[in-house]
Design a protein around this motif. Structure first.
Motif, short mmCIF file in Angstrom:
data_model
loop_
_atom_site.label_atom_id
_atom_site.label_comp_id
_atom_site.label_asym_id
_atom_site.label_seq_id
_atom_site.Cartn_x
_atom_site.Cartn_y
_atom_site.Cartn_z
N GLY A 5 37.82 43.03 25.49
CA GLY A 5 37.06 41.81 25.68
C GLY A 5 35.96 41.94 26.70
O GLY A 5 35.26 40.97 26.98
N ALA A 6 35.78 43.11 27.29
CA ALA A 6 34.74 43.31 28.28
C ALA A 6 33.37 43.14 27.65
O ALA A 6 33.14 43.58 26.53
N PRO A 7 32.45 42.48 28.36
CA PRO A 7 31.10 42.29 27.80
C PRO A 7 30.45 43.58 27.34
O PRO A 7 29.84 43.64 26.27
N ILE A 8 30.56 44.66 28.13
CA ILE A 8 29.90 45.91 27.78
C ILE A 8 30.47 46.48 26.49
O ILE A 8 29.74 47.11 25.69
N THR A 9 31.76 46.27 26.23
CA THR A 9 32.37 46.75 24.98
C THR A 9 31.77 46.04 23.79
O THR A 9 31.44 46.66 22.77
N ARG A 10 31.58 44.72 23.91
CA ARG A 10 30.99 43.96 22.81
C ARG A 10 29.56 44.39 22.56
O ARG A 10 29.13 44.55 21.41
N TYR A 11 28.80 44.58 23.62
CA TYR A 11 27.39 44.97 23.47
C TYR A 11 27.26 46.34 22.81
O TYR A 11 26.41 46.54 21.93
N THR A 12 28.08 47.30 23.24
CA THR A 12 27.94 48.65 22.68
C THR A 12 28.38 48.70 21.22
O THR A 12 27.79 49.44 20.43
N HIS A 13 29.39 47.94 20.86
CA HIS A 13 29.78 47.87 19.45
C HIS A 13 28.66 47.23 18.63
O HIS A 13 28.42 47.63 17.48
N ARG A 14 27.99 46.27 19.22
CA ARG A 14 26.86 45.64 18.53
C ARG A 14 25.75 46.65 18.27
O ARG A 14 25.17 46.68 17.18
N SER A 104 24.98 56.38 19.84
CA SER A 104 25.60 55.07 19.97
C SER A 104 27.12 55.18 19.96
O SER A 104 27.82 54.42 20.64
N ASP A 105 27.65 56.13 19.16
CA ASP A 105 29.11 56.34 19.16
C ASP A 105 29.59 56.81 20.54
O ASP A 105 30.65 56.41 21.01
N LYS A 106 28.78 57.68 21.16
CA LYS A 106 29.11 58.13 22.52
C LYS A 106 29.06 56.97 23.50
O LYS A 106 29.87 56.87 24.42
N ILE A 107 28.08 56.08 23.29
CA ILE A 107 27.95 54.91 24.16
C ILE A 107 29.22 54.07 24.10
O ILE A 107 29.73 53.60 25.12
N VAL A 108 29.73 53.88 22.87
CA VAL A 108 30.95 53.09 22.70
C VAL A 108 32.11 53.74 23.44
O VAL A 108 32.91 53.06 24.11
N GLN A 109 32.22 55.06 23.33
CA GLN A 109 33.31 55.77 24.01
C GLN A 109 33.19 55.66 25.53
O GLN A 109 34.18 55.41 26.23
N VAL A 110 31.98 55.85 26.03
CA VAL A 110 31.76 55.77 27.47
C VAL A 110 32.03 54.35 27.97
O VAL A 110 32.64 54.15 29.03
N ALA A 111 31.59 53.36 27.19
CA ALA A 111 31.81 51.97 27.58
C ALA A 111 33.30 51.65 27.67
O ALA A 111 33.73 50.92 28.57
N ILE A 113 35.63 53.70 28.48
CA ILE A 113 36.13 54.33 29.72
C ILE A 113 35.71 53.49 30.93
O ILE A 113 36.52 53.20 31.82
N LEU A 114 34.42 53.10 30.95
CA LEU A 114 33.91 52.33 32.09
C LEU A 114 34.61 50.98 32.21
O LEU A 114 34.78 50.46 33.32
N ALA A 115 34.99 50.42 31.07
CA ALA A 115 35.64 49.10 31.09
C ALA A 115 36.99 49.14 31.81
O ALA A 115 37.51 48.09 32.21
N ARG A 116 37.55 50.34 31.99
CA ARG A 116 38.81 50.45 32.73
C ARG A 116 38.59 50.21 34.23
O ARG A 116 39.50 49.82 34.94
N PHE A 117 37.38 50.48 34.69
CA PHE A 117 37.08 50.39 36.12
C PHE A 117 36.12 49.25 36.45
O PHE A 117 36.13 48.74 37.57
#
Length: 210
Positions: A5-14, A104-111, A113-117
């Protein structure tokens, strides 16, 4: 906060979904103008994240300068609170769509990971009022990165990526980390420029004495 539900996760999937839809139209390349159409002419922060990440991908001669000026144009539009419109010479520049999808797939993966912190905190640093200082910083850094000097844009661009991620995730602490990384990168860039100027001056002096 749930990572999904993190905002960055939604944006990167978009971002990833939009690029995959474009690929379904049998396109092999996408112009920067088309990229704006796909992601939204007023999605300034999203597009700043995308182009800063694209700047980490090796490209042909002139690629880095194009991305730097693209970043600058997006920041100017954000400062003026206007839809993004690129000059023809930039807007017509094409990027390989398959490479963009992989990125973009890498962005989703990185996002993920970042969403954990990263989480929403110090939100005043990411509010709409922050667009003015944010845009001014991006313009200044992108102009430095446009200089045709090897390795000058690496660290400042990492800082911009961290800031872009954090702005979208409403994480003010991340913004501070990104500002520190950007400042370090600019200091290193200044040292590189000073060194290049000093070497050039020395070489010119030797030529004159010969």
């Amino acid at each position: 906060m749930n990572r999904r539900g993190a905002p960055i996760t939604r944006y990167t999937h978009r971002i990833a979904s939009a690029l995959r839809r474009a690929a379904e139209e049998d396109q092999s390349h996408m112009t920067l103008t088309r990229l704006v159409d796909v992601l939204g002419a007023r999605a300034h922060r999203v597009l700043l994240l995308v182009v800063s990440l694209f700047n980490m991908i090796p490209g042909p001669p002139g690629y880095g300068g194009t991305i730097a000026f693209t970043t600058c144009a997006i920041a100017v539009a954000m400062l003026m609170d206007r839809p993004i419109r690129f000059p023809g010479i930039i807007g017509r520049r094409k990027l390989p769509l398959d490479l963009m999808i992989k990125a973009s797939d890498k962005i989703v993966q990185v996002a993920a990971i970042l969403a954990r912190f990263s989480r929403p905190r110090l939100r005043w640093l990411t509010a709409a009022a922050a667009n003015t200082p944010y845009g001014m910083l991006v313009i200044a850094v992108s102009l430095v990165m446009a200089l045709p000097v090897p390795f000058i844009n690496a660290i400042p661009n990492v800082g911009l990526c961290i800031i872009a991620f954090s702005m979208l995730n409403r994480d003010g602490v991340g913004v501070i980390v990104g500002l520190v990384a950007t400042a370090i990168g600019l200091v290193i860039a200044a040292a590189i420029l000073f060194g290049a100027f000093h070497l050039g001056t020395a070489a010119l002096g030797m030529v004159r004495q010969a």
